[in-house]
Scaffold this motif. Structure first.
Motif, PDB file in Angstrom:
ATOM      1  N   VAL A  77       0.869  -1.177   0.000  1.00  0.00           N
ATOM      2  CA  VAL A  77       0.000   0.000   0.000  1.00  0.00           C
ATOM      3  C   VAL A  77       0.900   1.219   0.000  1.00  0.00           C
ATOM      4  CG1 VAL A  77      -1.873   1.212   1.162  1.00  0.00           C
ATOM      5  CG2 VAL A  77      -1.736  -1.283   1.309  1.00  0.00           C
ATOM      6  N   SER A  78       0.739   2.092  -1.006  1.00  0.00           N
ATOM      7  CA  SER A  78       1.683   3.195  -1.201  1.00  0.00           C
ATOM      8  C   SER A  78       0.930   4.517  -1.282  1.00  0.00           C
ATOM      9  CB  SER A  78       2.483   2.992  -2.495  1.00  0.00           C
ATOM     10  OG  SER A  78       3.128   1.728  -2.481  1.00  0.00           O
ATOM     11  N   PRO A  79       1.339   5.528  -0.494  1.00  0.00           N
ATOM     12  CA  PRO A  79       0.745   6.861  -0.619  1.00  0.00           C
ATOM     13  C   PRO A  79       1.503   7.696  -1.652  1.00  0.00           C
ATOM     14  CG  PRO A  79       2.150   6.791   1.294  1.00  0.00           C
ATOM     15  CD  PRO A  79       2.213   5.419   0.672  1.00  0.00           C
ATOM     16  N   THR A  80       0.871   8.765  -2.108  1.00  0.00           N
ATOM     17  CA  THR A  80       1.526   9.666  -3.040  1.00  0.00           C
ATOM     18  C   THR A  80       2.410  10.654  -2.287  1.00  0.00           C
ATOM     19  OG1 THR A  80       1.154  11.169  -4.875  1.00  0.00           O
ATOM     20  CG2 THR A  80      -0.321  11.368  -2.994  1.00  0.00           C
ATOM     21  N   ILE A  81       3.346  11.234  -2.999  1.00  0.00           N
ATOM     22  CA  ILE A  81       4.238  12.219  -2.388  1.00  0.00           C
ATOM     23  C   ILE A  81       3.720  13.629  -2.619  1.00  0.00           C
ATOM     24  CG2 ILE A  81       6.594  13.122  -2.406  1.00  0.00           C
ATOM     25  CD1 ILE A  81       7.563  10.371  -3.213  1.00  0.00           C
ATOM     26  N   GLU A  89      -3.620  10.887  -3.677  1.00  0.00           N
ATOM     27  CA  GLU A  89      -3.914   9.529  -4.139  1.00  0.00           C
ATOM     28  C   GLU A  89      -3.072   8.509  -3.385  1.00  0.00           C
ATOM     29  OE1 GLU A  89      -3.599   6.893  -8.270  1.00  0.00           O
ATOM     30  OE2 GLU A  89      -3.379   9.093  -8.306  1.00  0.00           O
ATOM     31  N   PHE A  90      -3.630   7.349  -3.106  1.00  0.00           N
ATOM     32  CA  PHE A  90      -2.884   6.205  -2.600  1.00  0.00           C
ATOM     33  C   PHE A  90      -3.312   4.964  -3.378  1.00  0.00           C
ATOM     34  CE2 PHE A  90      -6.641   6.599   0.014  1.00  0.00           C
ATOM     35  CZ  PHE A  90      -7.094   5.297   0.205  1.00  0.00           C
ATOM     36  N   VAL A  91      -2.395   4.027  -3.497  1.00  0.00           N
ATOM     37  CA  VAL A  91      -2.557   2.869  -4.378  1.00  0.00           C
ATOM     38  C   VAL A  91      -2.448   1.602  -3.556  1.00  0.00           C
ATOM     39  CG1 VAL A  91      -1.669   1.651  -6.405  1.00  0.00           C
ATOM     40  CG2 VAL A  91      -1.616   4.141  -6.325  1.00  0.00           C
ATOM     41  N   ILE A  92      -3.368   0.667  -3.796  1.00  0.00           N
ATOM     42  CA  ILE A  92      -3.328  -0.673  -3.205  1.00  0.00           C
ATOM     43  C   ILE A  92      -2.983  -1.639  -4.341  1.00  0.00           C
ATOM     44  CG2 ILE A  92      -4.586  -2.421  -1.905  1.00  0.00           C
ATOM     45  CD1 ILE A  92      -6.476  -0.205  -0.970  1.00  0.00           C
ATOM     46  N   ARG A 100      -6.853   2.328  -7.134  1.00  0.00           N
ATOM     47  CA  ARG A 100      -6.405   3.720  -6.943  1.00  0.00           C
ATOM     48  C   ARG A 100      -7.532   4.509  -6.284  1.00  0.00           C
ATOM     49  NH1 ARG A 100      -4.350   5.842 -12.627  1.00  0.00           N
ATOM     50  NH2 ARG A 100      -3.900   7.674 -11.295  1.00  0.00           N
ATOM     51  N   LEU A 101      -7.218   5.104  -5.153  1.00  0.00           N
ATOM     52  CA  LEU A 101      -8.163   5.928  -4.412  1.00  0.00           C
ATOM     53  C   LEU A 101      -7.512   7.262  -4.084  1.00  0.00           C
ATOM     54  CD1 LEU A 101      -9.489   3.188  -1.948  1.00  0.00           C
ATOM     55  CD2 LEU A 101     -10.684   4.072  -3.946  1.00  0.00           C
ATOM     56  N   ALA A 102      -8.331   8.280  -3.898  1.00  0.00           N
ATOM     57  CA  ALA A 102      -7.829   9.626  -3.609  1.00  0.00           C
ATOM     58  C   ALA A 102      -8.611  10.215  -2.449  1.00  0.00           C
ATOM     59  CB  ALA A 102      -7.921  10.525  -4.841  1.00  0.00           C
ATOM     60  N   TRP A 112      -5.712   6.512   6.154  1.00  0.00           N
ATOM     61  CA  TRP A 112      -6.164   5.308   5.447  1.00  0.00           C
ATOM     62  C   TRP A 112      -5.009   4.337   5.205  1.00  0.00           C
ATOM     63  CZ3 TRP A 112     -10.329   2.740   3.429  1.00  0.00           C
ATOM     64  CH2 TRP A 112     -11.578   3.315   3.634  1.00  0.00           C
ATOM     65  N   VAL A 113      -3.875   4.859   4.796  1.00  0.00           N
ATOM     66  CA  VAL A 113      -2.723   3.990   4.515  1.00  0.00           C
ATOM     67  C   VAL A 113      -2.277   3.270   5.771  1.00  0.00           C
ATOM     68  CG1 VAL A 113      -0.298   3.983   3.816  1.00  0.00           C
ATOM     69  CG2 VAL A 113      -1.961   5.318   2.523  1.00  0.00           C
TER      70      VAL A 113
END
Length: 525
Positions: A77-81, A89-92, A100-102, A112-113
């Motif tokens: 699970v990765s958050p955006t910078i 946005e963060f990606v699962i 992809r969710l924002a 959330w992350v």
């Protein structure tokens, strides 16, 4: 719509909601078609992790999602910078798909992350990001030799002959034979060509006369290989009988052989002592030769610590709860202020303030922080005397988070019961279909795991019945809904965890809870 490969989505016994809010779902194929949805992160039956989306928060009550996906095969699970168009946005990343969710704010995205990672770590779907340390190098007892100067000349060749293995003897070439040959009747049997080599030989019986006239050397060199042939001339010796010796007549002296160093010439009177006896009394077995095994590093091997016993998820949860219950000063919690205002049911009983419920649907994070029967000690360092003081202090706090100290279920008892087979009785006798334990059978599973038949009252003057308040880490409805308790006790699986508390305390909490406005909103399922 929902994936077809998710099995038993609608057949779950219970569902735990860990987080829900409004997020923007970004399709992987067409990122421009964004859609704002009500997103729910939940766990079914403590095994299946799902991410569900609904058109609005009211439709989430029916548990019929517009879209859902299983997160059991999550890779990371990765958050955006950096934010893009005021969206974080963060990606699962799954093994077969990418979600992809924002979120509208950076704080919500990180929340959330962290929530997703924490639950996936707990269920061992993701591995925690930890440093992996290898074993320390073993210390050397002998110091290393100094490095030779590359500009210095090479050292002279060693004067000590090389080590000769058992059964192999060094033989001198013919040019050195006449100079070093002792004056004796002994005649070497094997000679090699013009270099010093190690050649395996066979000694003759003691009764055999060998002279210089009967032995001649012939070295035949072939293109394919080099062969050294020993010709023994005699009247009655054929070519096939050259190496057919009578081994029974061999007189091999192990004591004499032990005194001969490898690489040295044998004494004149020592015959047939080049080779050691291989078998004693013709009985196979371990060799009597002393074998010295020397490790390249003579330091003792360090013993590794004993492996820790494997604990199931139930056992880990119970151990953590037992540690919190044994802490004398209580447990410090950091809760969000919005989760504390008009969301926790507090009750005055026996001169203290107790937690008897909370609004689970609106504030699912309280499920991980509170238990029915927790005693409230202080808020932001201020001691709490009654419920009114607690509510006033909570409303006066302006920060986002509130520091609370509680004493974790001080009169409770938590334990794990392991069944020998599915469907085995626990030995707990209930009063009707309620959570009150009438008695515990002697010699039953519950008794063997430490559950007593009666509980000591809160004042310590008498005994009363136990009341089940949690099963498998999930709180029970204090007002007993249908066969909820029986179904939980007979749930699938051999491990079951229970939390029990005295009946006199639970009666006081139920009485005070009924005096609250809309008290049914605080009941837990």
């Amino acid at each position: 719509m929902a994936e077809a490969n998710i099995r038993h989505f609608g057949n779950s016994l219970f569902r735990e909601i860990h987080k829900n809010t409004w997020l923007t779902k970004i399709p992987s194929k067409d990122p421009k078609k964004k859609k704002r949805v009500w997103t729910v992160f939940c766990v079914h039956d403590d095994t299946e992790v799902f991410l569900e989306t609904y058109f609005d928060n009211k439709s989430a009550i029916s548990h019929k999602p517009e879209w859902f996906i299983c997160l059991n095969n999550t890779k990371h699970v990765s958050p955006t910078i950096c934010a893009h168009e005021q969206e974080y946005e963060f990606v699962i990343t799954l093994s077969t798909d990418v979600v992809r969710l924002a979120a509208p704010t950076r704080e919500l995205m990180l929340d959330w992350v962290e929530s997703l990672r924490a639950k996936l770590y707990e269920l061992k779907i993701l591995s925690p990001r930890e440093n992996i340390y290898s074993k320390l190098p073993e210390s050397r007892t002998n110091p290393l030799l100094p490095t030779r100067d590359p500009t210095s000349p090479l050292p002279p060749p060693p004067s000590i002959p090389p080590t000769v293995p058992p059964g192999v003897e060094p033989l001198i070439s013919s040019e050195f034979q006449n100079e070093d040959r002792p004056e004796t009747n002994q005649t070497p049997l094997l000679l090699t060509n013009n270099h010093r080599s190690l050649q395996r030989g066979i000694s003759l019986p003691e009764g055999t006369n060998v002279s210089d006239q009967n032995i001649s050397e012939a070295v035949v060199e072939r293109n394919e290989e080099n062969v050294t042939i020993i010709q023994v001339e005699g009247n009655s010796t054929s070519e096939n009988d050259i190496f057919n010796f009578d081994l029974n007549n061999l007189n091999v002296s192990s004591s004499t052989n032990a005194s001969i160093c490898p690489g040295s010439a044998p004494p004149p009177d020592a015959r047939n002592t080049y080779y050691e006896r291989l078998f004693n009394n013709q009985q196979p077995g371990p060799s009597n030769r002393a074998v010295l095994v020397q490790r390249s590093n003579s330091s003792p091997r360090r013993l590794q610590p004993a492996p820790q016993p494997y604990r199931t998820l139930r056992e880990q949860q119970v151990l953590q709860l037992q540690k919190e219950m044994k802490h004398p000063a209580g447990v410090r919690l950091q809760l969000r202020r919005k989760d504390c205002i008009n969301s926790i049911a507090l009750a005055d009983a026996m001169g203290h303030v107790w937690v008897c419920g909370w609004k689970q649907k609106e504030h699912p994070m309280l499920y991980n922080a509170l238990h029915i029967g927790d005693q409230l000690l202080n808020i932001e360092g201020i001691s709490i005397q009654n419920v009114n003081d607690a509510n006033k202090i909570l409303r006066s706090i302006c920060s986002l988070y509130v520091n609370v100290i509680i004493k974790r279920v001080p009169f409770g008892q938590v334990l794990v019961i392991r069944r020998d087979f599915d469907g085995q009785s626990l030995g707990i006798i209930q009063e009707g279909s309620t959570a009150v334990i009438q008695t515990v059978e002697n010699g039953s599973l519950a008794a063997k795991h430490g559950l007593s038949a009666k509980a000591r009252t809160c004042d310590g003057l008498s005994f009363t019945n136990w009341v089940l308040t949690e099963i498998n880490g999930r709180p029970l409805n204090l007002f007993f809904k249908d066969n909820q308790v029986r179904d939980r006790l007979n749930s699938v699986g051999r491990d079951i965890s229970i939390l029990v508390q005295p009946l006199d305390l639970i009666k006081q909490l139920k009485k005070q809870m009924k005096s609250l406005r809309n008290y049914k909103d605080y009941l837990l399922q």
